[in-house]
Design a protein around this motif. Sequence first.
Motif, PDB file in Angstrom:
ATOM      1  N   ASN A   1     -19.123  29.698  56.956  1.00 58.04           N
ATOM      2  CA  ASN A   1     -18.354  30.777  56.365  1.00 58.04           C
ATOM      3  C   ASN A   1     -16.855  30.516  56.531  1.00 58.04           C
ATOM      4  O   ASN A   1     -16.331  30.561  57.641  1.00 58.04           O
ATOM      5  CB  ASN A   1     -18.727  32.114  57.017  1.00 58.04           C
ATOM      6  N   TRP A   2     -16.167  30.262  55.418  1.00 57.15           N
ATOM      7  CA  TRP A   2     -14.743  29.930  55.470  1.00 57.15           C
ATOM      8  C   TRP A   2     -13.924  31.035  56.118  1.00 57.15           C
ATOM      9  O   TRP A   2     -12.951  30.781  56.825  1.00 57.15           O
ATOM     10  CB  TRP A   2     -14.213  29.652  54.063  1.00 57.15           C
ATOM     11  N   PHE A   3     -14.333  32.297  55.891  1.00 59.57           N
ATOM     12  CA  PHE A   3     -13.553  33.428  56.375  1.00 59.57           C
ATOM     13  C   PHE A   3     -13.591  33.542  57.900  1.00 59.57           C
ATOM     14  O   PHE A   3     -12.686  34.125  58.500  1.00 59.57           O
ATOM     15  CB  PHE A   3     -14.048  34.739  55.741  1.00 59.57           C
ATOM     16  N   ALA A   4     -14.645  33.000  58.526  1.00 60.38           N
ATOM     17  CA  ALA A   4     -14.766  33.097  59.981  1.00 60.38           C
ATOM     18  C   ALA A   4     -13.642  32.344  60.688  1.00 60.38           C
ATOM     19  O   ALA A   4     -13.259  32.696  61.796  1.00 60.38           O
ATOM     20  CB  ALA A   4     -16.121  32.567  60.438  1.00 60.38           C
ATOM     21  N   SER A   5     -13.100  31.297  60.049  1.00 65.02           N
ATOM     22  CA  SER A   5     -12.008  30.541  60.654  1.00 65.02           C
ATOM     23  C   SER A   5     -10.651  30.933  60.073  1.00 65.02           C
ATOM     24  O   SER A   5      -9.701  31.192  60.809  1.00 65.02           O
ATOM     25  CB  SER A   5     -12.241  29.039  60.500  1.00 65.02           C
ATOM     26  N   TRP A   6     -10.544  31.011  58.745  1.00 66.02           N
ATOM     27  CA  TRP A   6      -9.260  31.278  58.092  1.00 66.02           C
ATOM     28  C   TRP A   6      -8.698  32.637  58.487  1.00 66.02           C
ATOM     29  O   TRP A   6      -7.531  32.771  58.852  1.00 66.02           O
ATOM     30  CB  TRP A   6      -9.439  31.163  56.590  1.00 66.02           C
ATOM     31  N   PHE A   7      -9.507  33.685  58.476  1.00 67.63           N
ATOM     32  CA  PHE A   7      -9.019  35.024  58.798  1.00 67.63           C
ATOM     33  C   PHE A   7      -8.602  35.145  60.261  1.00 67.63           C
ATOM     34  O   PHE A   7      -7.876  36.059  60.623  1.00 67.63           O
ATOM     35  CB  PHE A   7     -10.085  36.077  58.494  1.00 67.63           C
ATOM     36  N   ASP A   8      -9.108  34.230  61.093  1.00 64.46           N
ATOM     37  CA  ASP A   8      -8.800  34.310  62.516  1.00 64.46           C
ATOM     38  C   ASP A   8      -7.569  33.484  62.897  1.00 64.46           C
ATOM     39  O   ASP A   8      -7.219  33.407  64.065  1.00 64.46           O
ATOM     40  CB  ASP A   8     -10.009  33.841  63.337  1.00 64.46           C
TER      41      ASP A   8
ATOM     42  N   LYS B  77      -3.606  26.517  45.153  1.00 65.80           N
ATOM     43  CA  LYS B  77      -4.289  26.206  43.893  1.00 65.80           C
ATOM     44  C   LYS B  77      -5.402  27.225  43.689  1.00 65.80           C
ATOM     45  O   LYS B  77      -6.116  27.570  44.627  1.00 65.80           O
ATOM     46  CB  LYS B  77      -4.887  24.797  43.931  1.00 65.80           C
ATOM     47  N   ARG B  78      -5.546  27.694  42.454  1.00 66.70           N
ATOM     48  CA  ARG B  78      -6.586  28.679  42.132  1.00 66.70           C
ATOM     49  C   ARG B  78      -7.425  28.178  40.959  1.00 66.70           C
ATOM     50  O   ARG B  78      -6.897  27.602  40.009  1.00 66.70           O
ATOM     51  CB  ARG B  78      -5.961  30.027  41.753  1.00 66.70           C
ATOM     52  N   TYR B  79      -8.725  28.433  41.040  1.00 60.52           N
ATOM     53  CA  TYR B  79      -9.594  28.068  39.925  1.00 60.52           C
ATOM     54  C   TYR B  79     -10.895  28.874  40.007  1.00 60.52           C
ATOM     55  O   TYR B  79     -11.252  29.424  41.059  1.00 60.52           O
ATOM     56  CB  TYR B  79      -9.893  26.567  39.910  1.00 60.52           C
TER      57      TYR B  79
ATOM     58  N   LYS C 282      -9.400  29.754  46.055  1.00 58.09           N
ATOM     59  CA  LYS C 282      -7.969  29.570  46.335  1.00 58.09           C
ATOM     60  C   LYS C 282      -7.866  28.514  47.436  1.00 58.09           C
ATOM     61  O   LYS C 282      -8.301  28.741  48.572  1.00 58.09           O
ATOM     62  CB  LYS C 282      -7.318  30.874  46.796  1.00 58.09           C
ATOM     63  N   GLU C 283      -7.309  27.356  47.099  1.00 57.90           N
ATOM     64  CA  GLU C 283      -7.079  26.305  48.090  1.00 57.90           C
ATOM     65  C   GLU C 283      -5.664  26.448  48.626  1.00 57.90           C
ATOM     66  O   GLU C 283      -4.703  26.579  47.859  1.00 57.90           O
ATOM     67  CB  GLU C 283      -7.274  24.924  47.480  1.00 57.90           C
ATOM     68  N   ILE C 284      -5.525  26.382  49.942  1.00 56.56           N
ATOM     69  CA  ILE C 284      -4.236  26.598  50.598  1.00 56.56           C
ATOM     70  C   ILE C 284      -3.944  25.397  51.488  1.00 56.56           C
ATOM     71  O   ILE C 284      -4.679  25.110  52.439  1.00 56.56           O
ATOM     72  CB  ILE C 284      -4.267  27.892  51.442  1.00 56.56           C
ATOM     73  N   ASP C 285      -2.885  24.665  51.155  1.00 56.65           N
ATOM     74  CA  ASP C 285      -2.469  23.499  51.929  1.00 56.65           C
ATOM     75  C   ASP C 285      -1.042  23.695  52.415  1.00 56.65           C
ATOM     76  O   ASP C 285      -0.174  24.169  51.665  1.00 56.65           O
ATOM     77  CB  ASP C 285      -2.542  22.231  51.072  1.00 56.65           C
ATOM     78  N   PHE C 286      -0.804  23.310  53.667  1.00 58.36           N
ATOM     79  CA  PHE C 286       0.561  23.413  54.202  1.00 58.36           C
ATOM     80  C   PHE C 286       0.699  22.520  55.427  1.00 58.36           C
ATOM     81  O   PHE C 286      -0.290  22.057  56.008  1.00 58.36           O
ATOM     82  CB  PHE C 286       0.895  24.873  54.562  1.00 58.36           C
TER      83      PHE C 286
ATOM     84  N   PHE D 282      -7.116  25.149  53.949  1.00 57.83           N
ATOM     85  CA  PHE D 282      -8.094  26.231  53.979  1.00 57.83           C
ATOM     86  C   PHE D 282      -8.495  26.575  52.549  1.00 57.83           C
ATOM     87  O   PHE D 282      -7.736  26.345  51.604  1.00 57.83           O
ATOM     88  CB  PHE D 282      -7.527  27.482  54.657  1.00 57.83           C
ATOM     89  N   VAL D 283      -9.681  27.109  52.405  1.00 60.01           N
ATOM     90  CA  VAL D 283     -10.180  27.511  51.087  1.00 60.01           C
ATOM     91  C   VAL D 283     -10.713  28.937  51.155  1.00 60.01           C
ATOM     92  O   VAL D 283     -11.544  29.254  52.014  1.00 60.01           O
ATOM     93  CB  VAL D 283     -11.312  26.573  50.593  1.00 60.01           C
ATOM     94  N   GLU D 284     -10.221  29.797  50.276  1.00 63.18           N
ATOM     95  CA  GLU D 284     -10.789  31.124  50.098  1.00 63.18           C
ATOM     96  C   GLU D 284     -11.763  31.064  48.918  1.00 63.18           C
ATOM     97  O   GLU D 284     -11.450  30.483  47.884  1.00 63.18           O
ATOM     98  CB  GLU D 284      -9.695  32.161  49.816  1.00 63.18           C
ATOM     99  N   LYS D 285     -12.906  31.669  49.093  1.00 62.29           N
ATOM    100  CA  LYS D 285     -13.940  31.632  48.059  1.00 62.29           C
ATOM    101  C   LYS D 285     -14.571  33.011  47.950  1.00 62.29           C
ATOM    102  O   LYS D 285     -15.148  33.513  48.920  1.00 62.29           O
ATOM    103  CB  LYS D 285     -14.998  30.591  48.426  1.00 62.29           C
ATOM    104  N   VAL D 286     -14.457  33.626  46.777  1.00 61.09           N
ATOM    105  CA  VAL D 286     -14.968  34.981  46.589  1.00 61.09           C
ATOM    106  C   VAL D 286     -15.865  35.017  45.358  1.00 61.09           C
ATOM    107  O   VAL D 286     -15.500  34.494  44.297  1.00 61.09           O
ATOM    108  CB  VAL D 286     -13.818  36.003  46.427  1.00 61.09           C
ATOM    109  N   ARG D 287     -17.015  35.633  45.505  1.00 62.54           N
ATOM    110  CA  ARG D 287     -17.942  35.790  44.381  1.00 62.54           C
ATOM    111  C   ARG D 287     -17.295  36.671  43.316  1.00 62.54           C
ATOM    112  O   ARG D 287     -16.775  37.744  43.603  1.00 62.54           O
ATOM    113  CB  ARG D 287     -19.225  36.449  44.881  1.00 62.54           C
TER     114      ARG D 287
END
Length: 254
Positions: free
Chosen positions: A18-25, A183-185, A193-197, A206-211
């Motif tokens: 789950n991407w959100f378990a790491s990115w949101f934290d 980047k969004r697609y 949403k791909e987020i690079d920095f 990091f990547v956000e992915k929403v249904r």
Amino acid sequence: MSENKNLKSQIPNLKSENWFASWFDTPYYHILYKERNYREAQIFMDNLTHYLNLPEKAKVLDLACGKGRHAIYLNQLGFDVIGADLSENSIAIASKNSNDTLHFQVHDMRLPFDDKFDAIFNLFTSFGYFENDDDNLKTLIAMKESLSEYGFGVIDFMNVNQVIANLIPEEVKTVDGIDFHIKRYYIDDHIYKEIDFKDNGNDFHFVEKVRALTLQDFAELMEQAGIYLLEVFGDYKLKKFHKTDSERLILFFK
């Protein structure tokens, strides 16, 4: 010395699908989104609670509360509020605002609560993150089981039709000296949403992915969950929902 120098040590090392378990934290999530409109959020809460005509001291759950901006304001309006989120870091920050009628806890939204609530709010597109679509149904069932007999649920989701039609493929957003390359697609019924920095010599990705759930998708899920969809709105002023133009998809149910 950069104020972000020690942020890398705060990134959780989670082996999770789950991407959100790491990115949101991570602290970077809160840096990127620090400029969210708090006044707009407060107007939305005013409109929501007025429309639902919630009783004084009603028991309210802010589900996926983040750092608690909605929960804190709801408590200021006089409600007995619990804010729940999977992110331990967000809950730790939010808990600094706790009082006798405002509490925060780490919680997985797929699981029901022991308490029963007069209202459950799931706000700011905090739904549809799971890899397994069945988990979206589990979340709705958990919300239903956590509502009191006369309680109301509200899901504030993006209007995917409007979002996909106006998707900005690439942009750079600079916050606190960090250039976030975004980047969004849209692919396979998901919005990415791909987020690079780079920060202090370290590269992050990091990547956000929403249904991409439509009104029809929600209606079908709610029917499966035994939930009654009562009303649909298209923005935070609770104006009528329009499939192509509305910024939000706000669903009221019980």
